[in-house]
Design a protein around this motif. Structure first.
Motif, PDB file in Angstrom:
ATOM      1  N   GLU A 142      50.229  25.434  -3.805  1.00 60.32           N
ATOM      2  CA  GLU A 142      51.504  24.792  -2.166  1.00 60.32           C
ATOM      3  C   GLU A 142      52.095  25.149  -1.679  1.00 60.32           C
ATOM      4  O   GLU A 142      51.759  24.812  -0.557  1.00 60.32           O
ATOM      5  CB  GLU A 142      51.270  23.419  -2.847  1.00 60.32           C
ATOM      6  CG  GLU A 142      50.220  22.357  -3.527  1.00 60.32           C
ATOM      7  CD  GLU A 142      49.863  22.132  -5.159  1.00 60.32           C
ATOM      8  OE1 GLU A 142      48.968  22.686  -5.759  1.00 60.32           O
ATOM      9  OE2 GLU A 142      50.922  22.307  -5.423  1.00 60.32           O
ATOM     10  N   ASN A 143      52.713  25.762  -2.528  1.00 60.54           N
ATOM     11  CA  ASN A 143      54.228  25.873  -1.558  1.00 60.54           C
ATOM     12  C   ASN A 143      54.134  27.793  -1.116  1.00 60.54           C
ATOM     13  O   ASN A 143      54.268  27.826   0.147  1.00 60.54           O
ATOM     14  CB  ASN A 143      55.322  26.093  -1.758  1.00 60.54           C
ATOM     15  CG  ASN A 143      55.442  24.536  -2.031  1.00 60.54           C
ATOM     16  OD1 ASN A 143      55.774  24.357  -3.166  1.00 60.54           O
ATOM     17  ND2 ASN A 143      56.325  23.863  -1.467  1.00 60.54           N
ATOM     18  N   ALA A 144      53.059  28.157  -3.003  1.00 57.30           N
ATOM     19  CA  ALA A 144      53.404  29.970  -2.289  1.00 57.30           C
ATOM     20  C   ALA A 144      52.887  30.460  -1.151  1.00 57.30           C
ATOM     21  O   ALA A 144      52.106  30.866  -0.497  1.00 57.30           O
ATOM     22  CB  ALA A 144      53.087  30.730  -3.793  1.00 57.30           C
ATOM     23  N   VAL A 145      51.479  29.190  -0.701  1.00 62.18           N
ATOM     24  CA  VAL A 145      49.716  29.415   0.232  1.00 62.18           C
ATOM     25  C   VAL A 145      50.566  29.535   1.350  1.00 62.18           C
ATOM     26  O   VAL A 145      50.012  29.855   2.400  1.00 62.18           O
ATOM     27  CB  VAL A 145      48.682  28.242  -0.432  1.00 62.18           C
ATOM     28  CG1 VAL A 145      48.357  28.466   0.924  1.00 62.18           C
ATOM     29  CG2 VAL A 145      48.734  28.308  -1.427  1.00 62.18           C
ATOM     30  N   HIS A 146      51.519  28.003   1.667  1.00 65.71           N
ATOM     31  CA  HIS A 146      51.761  28.479   2.637  1.00 65.71           C
ATOM     32  C   HIS A 146      52.901  29.461   3.487  1.00 65.71           C
ATOM     33  O   HIS A 146      52.952  29.931   4.164  1.00 65.71           O
ATOM     34  CB  HIS A 146      52.685  27.208   3.073  1.00 65.71           C
ATOM     35  CG  HIS A 146      54.083  26.649   3.828  1.00 65.71           C
ATOM     36  ND1 HIS A 146      53.758  25.616   4.726  1.00 65.71           N
ATOM     37  CD2 HIS A 146      53.529  27.328   5.248  1.00 65.71           C
ATOM     38  CE1 HIS A 146      54.467  25.312   5.636  1.00 65.71           C
ATOM     39  NE2 HIS A 146      54.127  26.925   6.267  1.00 65.71           N
ATOM     40  N   SER A 147      53.445  30.458   2.220  1.00 66.50           N
ATOM     41  CA  SER A 147      54.506  31.454   2.693  1.00 66.50           C
ATOM     42  C   SER A 147      52.718  32.598   3.020  1.00 66.50           C
ATOM     43  O   SER A 147      53.488  33.075   3.577  1.00 66.50           O
ATOM     44  CB  SER A 147      54.807  32.014   0.953  1.00 66.50           C
ATOM     45  OG  SER A 147      55.811  31.332   0.251  1.00 66.50           O
ATOM     46  N   LEU A 148      51.688  33.026   2.224  1.00 70.14           N
ATOM     47  CA  LEU A 148      50.651  33.532   2.819  1.00 70.14           C
ATOM     48  C   LEU A 148      50.698  33.588   3.563  1.00 70.14           C
ATOM     49  O   LEU A 148      50.265  34.119   4.809  1.00 70.14           O
ATOM     50  CB  LEU A 148      49.357  32.769   1.634  1.00 70.14           C
ATOM     51  CG  LEU A 148      50.128  33.433   0.318  1.00 70.14           C
ATOM     52  CD1 LEU A 148      48.076  33.650  -0.355  1.00 70.14           C
ATOM     53  CD2 LEU A 148      50.299  34.940  -0.188  1.00 70.14           C
ATOM     54  N   GLU A 149      50.832  31.723   4.389  1.00 71.82           N
ATOM     55  CA  GLU A 149      50.390  31.486   6.072  1.00 71.82           C
ATOM     56  C   GLU A 149      51.313  32.471   6.812  1.00 71.82           C
ATOM     57  O   GLU A 149      50.390  32.220   8.274  1.00 71.82           O
ATOM     58  CB  GLU A 149      50.786  29.982   6.421  1.00 71.82           C
ATOM     59  CG  GLU A 149      49.610  29.516   7.274  1.00 71.82           C
ATOM     60  CD  GLU A 149      49.745  27.883   7.446  1.00 71.82           C
ATOM     61  OE1 GLU A 149      49.164  27.369   8.412  1.00 71.82           O
ATOM     62  OE2 GLU A 149      50.736  27.587   7.196  1.00 71.82           O
TER      63      GLU A 149
END
Length: 239
Positions: free
Chosen positions: A140-147
């Protein structure tokens, strides 16, 4: 009455030859000798100081040469940083790239993602600080970095050894990239960006650079140019 030889006072004579020589010298000669002795002592001390200065000068020159050699070696042998232009978010020409349509809502708790690892979707409000991790990180935190335009490279720890990891690291830029092991992969290495993913046969795959060229710091993500630092670290953060 004329004194006999035995009655005449005798002149006192030292038995030490050096003392006899001193007595024989005049006051002027004694001063001159003292002067010469002081001059000789001064010359000896001067020569000693010169030798000491020469030694320290040689040591200083050697140290300077060593420092210069270290600087030159660091410049020559330090790997040059890898740089990529900001991608346009279109890597569809790369063989094997899959694209998706994911939402981008901030949520709490665990998210069930349709891709493994996720390539976008709802995510935690705190992004994961970009860098290299030795342990799995929260999706959930890594996906925010992708964003924010980061590229996430995940690998199967049982399929990629240290040499393979070094090969991947050598191709990475210094920012806006995540590298971490991940469980449940169906390929040795998987590269993910926002709404895009590429499964690789191994760390030497030439498509690693192609994917980074297309998606690193893409301006097509929901929040381009947002930070990839200053939030939270996951477990096993190395750099």
């Amino acid at each position: 009455m004329t004194p006999t030889p035995s009655d005449r006072p005798t002149k006192r004579v030292s038995g030490n030859p050096a003392t006899q020589a001193d007595i024989a010298l005049t006051v002027k000669q004694q001063r001159e000798r003292q002067k010469q002795e002081k001059l000789a002592q001064y010359q000896r001390e001067l020569a000693k100081r010169r030798r000491s200065k020469l030694v320290w000068w040689a040591v200083g020159v050697a140290a300077a040469i060593a420092v210069i050699a270290l600087v030159v070696a660091s410049i020559v042998f330090t790997p040059k940083p890898v740089t990529y232009d900001r991608g346009d978010g279109d890597g569809t020409a790369i063989p094997g790239v899959e694209t998706f349509e994911n939402t981008a809502t901030h949520v709490e708790g665990t998210v069930a993602y349709p891709q493994t690892p996720p390539a976008g979707g709802d995510h935690n409000a705190a992004w994961l600080n970009c860098g290299i991790y030795s342990e799995p990180v929260p999706n959930e935190n890594a996906v925010h970095s992708l964003e924010h335009g980061a590229v996430w490279i995940t690998y199967d720890a049982d399929a990629v050894d240290e040499a393979g990891l070094d090969a991947i690291k050598a191709k990475l830029p210094s920012s806006y990239v995540l590298l971490s092991p991940h469980e449940g992969l169906d390929a040795p290495v998987v590269m993910s960006a926002w709404n895009a993913q590429l499964k690789l046969d191994g760390p030497d795959d030439e498509r690693i650079e192609d994917f980074l060229d297309a998606y690193w710091r893409s301006q097509s993500v929901p929040e381009p140019n947002a930070a990839c630092t200053g939030a939270i670290d996951g477990p096993g953060k190395q750099s």
